[in-house]
Design an enzyme around this catalytic site. Structure first.
Site, PDB file in Angstrom:
ATOM      1  CB  VAL A  79      -6.869   0.895 -51.765  1.00  0.00           C
ATOM      2  CG1 VAL A  79      -8.024   0.251 -52.528  1.00  0.00           C
ATOM      3  CG2 VAL A  79      -5.960  -0.175 -51.173  1.00  0.00           C
ATOM      4  CB  ALA A 124      -8.507   6.966 -53.078  1.00  0.00           C
ATOM      5  CE  LYS A 125      -9.519   6.708 -45.062  1.00  0.00           C
ATOM      6  NZ  LYS A 125     -10.597   7.693 -44.855  1.00  0.00           N
ATOM      7  N   GLY A 126      -5.507   5.584 -48.000  1.00  0.00           N
ATOM      8  CA  GLY A 126      -4.119   5.153 -47.852  1.00  0.00           C
ATOM      9  C   GLY A 126      -3.772   5.002 -46.388  1.00  0.00           C
TER      10      GLY A 126
END
Ligand code: NAD
Length: 435
Positions: A79, A124-126
């Site tokens: 995201v 962001a992050k995943g």
């Protein structure tokens, strides 16, 4: 010293999601703080709507050929919450409890964290829903590479730069970097941070988060007129963040009277020998058996009679259930999200000075930024140079937040969000809306 590429075995045990469902929902926790700051800033409704939404959400199926010949299909997310100030920045976690909601909240958290320390990144992050400890090294590598290929359209030094997070490490970042580079046809070190030093990582990165905690804690003590020498500290979590912060505080003359990890905690009013504790934890991969004080529970550690409490393990450990019993004068949030939004009001009422996570633990992302700069410039700095620049950024950020909190008569958490949101909002106003 060669880089340790082993996967963590002492992984973070995350609390059962159903425990206090509403109180600990990560998206709600982030949004309630965002809403309060946005209201105080009188943020325009349009900008408010923009910042409540993630820019991009990617969901990928990640098929992996397992060692036993079966094919398993995992779900992965990436995201990008907001990239107005620069490329998305944020970790990748491998965990069974990963959800899209959580990844969205953590991505927004990264937008605010990068803005607080004023580095040119967005958030962001995943994550991949999996239990990495049940995977062989080969399975983990195939999972990482296939996930990377799935999200490759977003990745890049100018667009989205991942880093390690829960249950991922330098080795996983090396695979992400290699996969991306193979697709590009040339080596691109700046696509990830938190890499091994041997392949473009930065000196000082491993210690950066704990060092940042020490710096802001020193500022807080100074602000409150409390001497650093002899200040008593309790540290929950004795991994990367907790052990480094404890060691640096110990060197600064603080008395570390309680430490703990997943095996439990130790209390010693005379002060714990932190170097000996680190040696024990490195040898045994836990504090279990380090008996130089009285054994206490992790819950007792949180309510210990100390000047400073440093939660550096898990999210949601300070809740409405225990906030009333906390005796520390300062809480320095080394962990991400250790305090629930509902507990904030109780800490406020008690007059506890909270250095919020997005400021207190931003030393890590700050040195990740230095890593990205060094990779792009192809010129690597000494550890002293990294630490000096980190010191300047952390001290400046603390002062920026403190001044805002005094000006608006709000607590440090609200001031931190106000500073972050106003920086992101300013860039949106300058850029305008592309139509
Ligand atoms: P780590 O895996 O190195 O250490 C985690 C520590 O927490 C270990 O000592 C473990 O035993 C302890 N722990 C696990 N479960 C526990 C429990 N139930 N009760 C008490 N202790 C428990 O992790 P880390 O990198 O030190 O990260 C700690 C926190 O800091 C996390 O919230 C992480 O998101 C946050 N953080 C880390 C960084 C970084 O650069 N490492 C940066 C920003 C934020």
């Amino acid at each position: 010293m060669a880089t340790d590429l082993r996967l963590p075995t002492d992984r973070i045990v995350r609390p059962d999601k159903d425990r206090f469902l509403n109180e600990v929902n990560p998206f709600e926790a982030m949004m309630s703080r965002f809403d309060r700051a946005a209201e105080l800033l009188d943020l325009e409704p349009g900008l408010y709507r923009i910042l409540r939404h993630a820019e991009k959400q990617i969901i990928v199926s990640v098929p992996v050929a397992m060692d036993n010949g079966e094919i398993e299909v995992y779900t992965g997310y990436r995201v990008l919450h907001n990239t107005s100030r620069g490329p998305g920045k944020g970790g990748i976690r491998f965990d069974l409890q990963v959800t899209l909601d959580e990844v969205k909240a953590l991505a927004a958290w990264m937008t605010w964290k990068c803005a607080v320390v004023n580095i040119p990144f967005g958030g962001a992050k995943g994550g991949v829903v999996c239990d990495p400890l049940r995977l062989s090294v080969g399975e983990l590598e195939r999972l990482t590479r296939r996930y990377t290929a799935g999200i490759i359209s977003t990745l890049g030094p100018d667009s989205d730069v991942p880093a390690p997070d829960v249950n991922t490490n330098e080795r996983v970042m090396a695979w992400v970097m290699d996969t991306y580079s193979m697709h590009k046809g040339h080596t691109v070190t700046a696509v990830v941070t938190g890499k091994p030093v041997e392949m473009g990582g930065s000196l000082g990165r491993r210690e950066a988060t704990g060092r940042g905690c020490m710096i802001v804690m020193r500022q807080a003590l100074k602000h409150l007129g409390m001497p650093m020498r002899g200040a008593t500290v309790a540290v929950q979590g004795f991994g990367n963040v907790g052990s480094v912060a404890a060691q640096l505080l110990y060197r600064e003359g603080c008395k570390i009277t309680a430490i703990g990890d997943r095996s439990g905690a130790i209390h010693n009013e005379a002060g714990i020998d932190v170097d000996a504790a680190i040696e024990h934890a490195q040898k045994h991969r836990s504090l279990d058996g380090f008996n130089t004080g009285e054994r206490i529970s992790n819950e007792e550690l949180l309510t210990a009679d100390v000047d400073v409490l440093l939660p550096a393990a898990l999210e949601n450990v300070i809740t409405t259930k225990n906030a009333g019993q906390i005796r520390a004068r300062i809480i320095c949030e080394g962990a991400n999200g250790p305090t629930t939004a509902a507990a904030d009001a109780i800490l406020d009422e008690k007059g506890i000075f909270v250095i919020p996570d997005i400021l207190a633990n931003a030393g890590g992302v700050t040195v990740s930024y230095f890593e990205w700069v060094q990779d792009r410039g192809g010129y690597f700095w000494t550890e002293d140079s990294v630490n000096d620049r980190l010191l300047q950024i952390m001290e400046r950020s603390f002062i920026d937040v403190l001044e805002l909190s005094k000006r608006h008569k709000v607590n440090m958490r609200t001031a931190t969000y106000m500073l972050a949101i106003s920086r992101v909002a300013t860039v949106h106003r300058l850029r305008g809306i592309y139509a």
